[in-house]
Motif scaffolding. Sequence first.
Motif, PDB file in Angstrom:
ATOM      1  N   VAL A  42      -8.395 -12.208   1.032  1.00 24.82           N
ATOM      2  CA  VAL A  42      -7.733 -10.937   0.761  1.00 24.82           C
ATOM      3  C   VAL A  42      -7.478 -10.184   2.059  1.00 24.82           C
ATOM      4  CG1 VAL A  42      -8.006  -8.709  -0.391  1.00 24.82           C
ATOM      5  CG2 VAL A  42      -8.880 -10.763  -1.486  1.00 24.82           C
ATOM      6  N   ASP A  43      -6.329  -9.532   2.141  1.00 27.66           N
ATOM      7  CA  ASP A  43      -6.039  -8.626   3.264  1.00 27.66           C
ATOM      8  C   ASP A  43      -6.585  -7.252   2.882  1.00 27.66           C
ATOM      9  OD1 ASP A  43      -3.280  -8.057   5.430  1.00 27.66           O
ATOM     10  OD2 ASP A  43      -4.604  -6.487   4.651  1.00 27.66           O
ATOM     11  N   ALA A  44      -7.627  -6.808   3.590  1.00 28.30           N
ATOM     12  CA  ALA A  44      -8.375  -5.603   3.187  1.00 28.30           C
ATOM     13  C   ALA A  44      -7.480  -4.355   3.094  1.00 28.30           C
ATOM     14  CB  ALA A  44      -9.516  -5.365   4.163  1.00 28.30           C
ATOM     15  N   ARG A 167       4.662  -3.968  -5.474  1.00 32.59           N
ATOM     16  CA  ARG A 167       4.478  -5.199  -6.254  1.00 32.59           C
ATOM     17  C   ARG A 167       3.726  -6.271  -5.487  1.00 32.59           C
ATOM     18  NH1 ARG A 167      10.497  -5.828  -7.668  1.00 32.59           N
ATOM     19  NH2 ARG A 167       9.936  -8.010  -7.423  1.00 32.59           N
ATOM     20  N   LYS A 168       3.565  -6.078  -4.179  1.00 33.50           N
ATOM     21  CA  LYS A 168       2.728  -7.013  -3.418  1.00 33.50           C
ATOM     22  C   LYS A 168       1.311  -6.464  -3.280  1.00 33.50           C
ATOM     23  CE  LYS A 168       6.450  -8.857  -0.566  1.00 33.50           C
ATOM     24  NZ  LYS A 168       7.208  -8.369   0.589  1.00 33.50           N
ATOM     25  N   ALA A 169       1.195  -5.134  -3.100  1.00 31.80           N
ATOM     26  CA  ALA A 169      -0.126  -4.547  -2.819  1.00 31.80           C
ATOM     27  C   ALA A 169      -1.034  -4.600  -4.053  1.00 31.80           C
ATOM     28  CB  ALA A 169       0.042  -3.098  -2.350  1.00 31.80           C
ATOM     29  N   ILE A 170      -0.500  -4.327  -5.249  1.00 27.07           N
ATOM     30  CA  ILE A 170      -1.358  -4.349  -6.448  1.00 27.07           C
ATOM     31  C   ILE A 170      -1.950  -5.749  -6.672  1.00 27.07           C
ATOM     32  CG2 ILE A 170      -1.410  -4.038  -8.966  1.00 27.07           C
ATOM     33  CD1 ILE A 170       0.320  -1.569  -8.621  1.00 27.07           C
ATOM     34  N   PRO A 171      -1.148  -6.817  -6.595  1.00 26.76           N
ATOM     35  CA  PRO A 171      -1.756  -8.145  -6.710  1.00 26.76           C
ATOM     36  C   PRO A 171      -2.834  -8.413  -5.654  1.00 26.76           C
ATOM     37  CG  PRO A 171       0.602  -8.315  -7.017  1.00 26.76           C
ATOM     38  CD  PRO A 171       0.320  -6.898  -6.606  1.00 26.76           C
TER      39      PRO A 171
END
Length: 372
Positions: A42-44, A167-171
């Motif tokens: 995960v990217d923190a 839509r990228k950050a929530i996943p």
Amino acid sequence: MRTWFLGAMRMGVATAFVFVVMTGIPAASMAEEFGPVKAMKVDAKKAALGKRLFFDKRLSGDAAISCSSCHIPSKGFGDGLALAKAYPGSDGFRNTPTLINTAAKAAWFHDGRIGTNLNDVTRESITETYMMNMDMRLMQERIKQDPVYVKMFKDAGYGEPSNGSVRKAIPEYLKTLTSRGAPFDKGKLSDAAKQGFELFKGKAGCASCHSGPRFTDDQPHNIGVPENPEIWKNPRRHLTFVAFAMFMGIENYMNIRRDVGAQIRKHKADRSGVGSFMTPTLRELKQTAPYMHNGMIKSLADVVTFYNRGGGNDANKDPRIKPLGLSKEERANLVAFLETLSGDPLTGADHVWPGKISANYQPIQDWLKTKN
Ligand code: HEC
Ligand code: HEC
């Protein structure tokens, strides 16, 4: 969903359904071992941003609900209801699934209608009229009003806030939700649970569908769960179902009184998918009652009784679902085993809305308050 659907209309609906099936679902691998679910990379910074968005009501049309209104952390990211709530003015027609380990799935929703990625699931959740009913162009501008977000998007490497990066950050946040601390993973099984595990793999035949670390083959099957009459009785639920069914191109949607489930992934002429639903994970069950796509089974003891009787009645029922002849003790052992697959509930400061509303955003926030 919208883009996919437009694509579907262009391609011809039947072709598009085949497309979803072929790209989305790799063949089930029965060889997978049971065991802890692997944590994902995960990217923190992106995940922290995704988390703030997940808990933020401003992502819904009238700022009344967030993802976490239905996916409640202390309830295994479900809601404890048989059938979900929905955007104000309607009610849901399916049970809210857990989001723990959801990032490892091959297809999403009880009917597996999205077989691409969580970016598409997030878009559908935000824009779908009975979910959060939000126009993403408006959402993007609302987010830009909040300097905390402007900084977080920048720090995460996304640049200006945009609907694409939401839509990228929530996943990325969803990827952080991995099962932790289940007695099964720690090897802490009572004798009853150990015997239950043997039944699960052997005589009771559960492992033929509930396989792998998440205890699912990510495939749809029909086990004959009865319809939930509440959907057809309650106009607020029925209207949601009708709107969904019309949009999905389900035949005779005004008159049918059943949830066709994963049938929507098949060619219309092939009716064998009617009443099949994606095999759910068996992790975190202690937190996610009631069970099944429509919440029709209240407890784990009732689930085991249901299987022991050979499931429900359905012409399309999977041949593996048949009377099991388990004794009272065997049934109790199976329940004891299922309970060992639940870890620690994700509660506390780590899973509440992390952001304060910044001063610059206050005028809009005050307006939103008058709406809630
Ligand atoms: C009004 C309640 C509600 C809200 C708000 C909501 N969800 Fe859901 N969510 C559901 C229900 C119900 C389903 C199952 C729908 C179906 O099967 O048709 C679901 C399914 C999902 C799934 C698929 C899980 C699986 O196992 O297939 C994901 C992922 C998800 N939601 C994420 C989100 C995110 C992210 C948000 C916020 C952007 C959100 N949800 C907002 C109720 C909600
Ligand atoms: C043929 C495949 C198959 C077999 C065999 C099978 N299941 Fe299932 N299971 C499913 C499907 C599909 C669902 C979801 C049905 C629905 O939502 O209508 C499900 C749902 C469940 C649920 C509800 C989970 C939730 O979160 O709602 C539990 C618990 C469960 N199964 C346990 C078992 C046990 C215990 C056995 C063995 C006695 C078993 N299953 C055998 C396919 C199977």
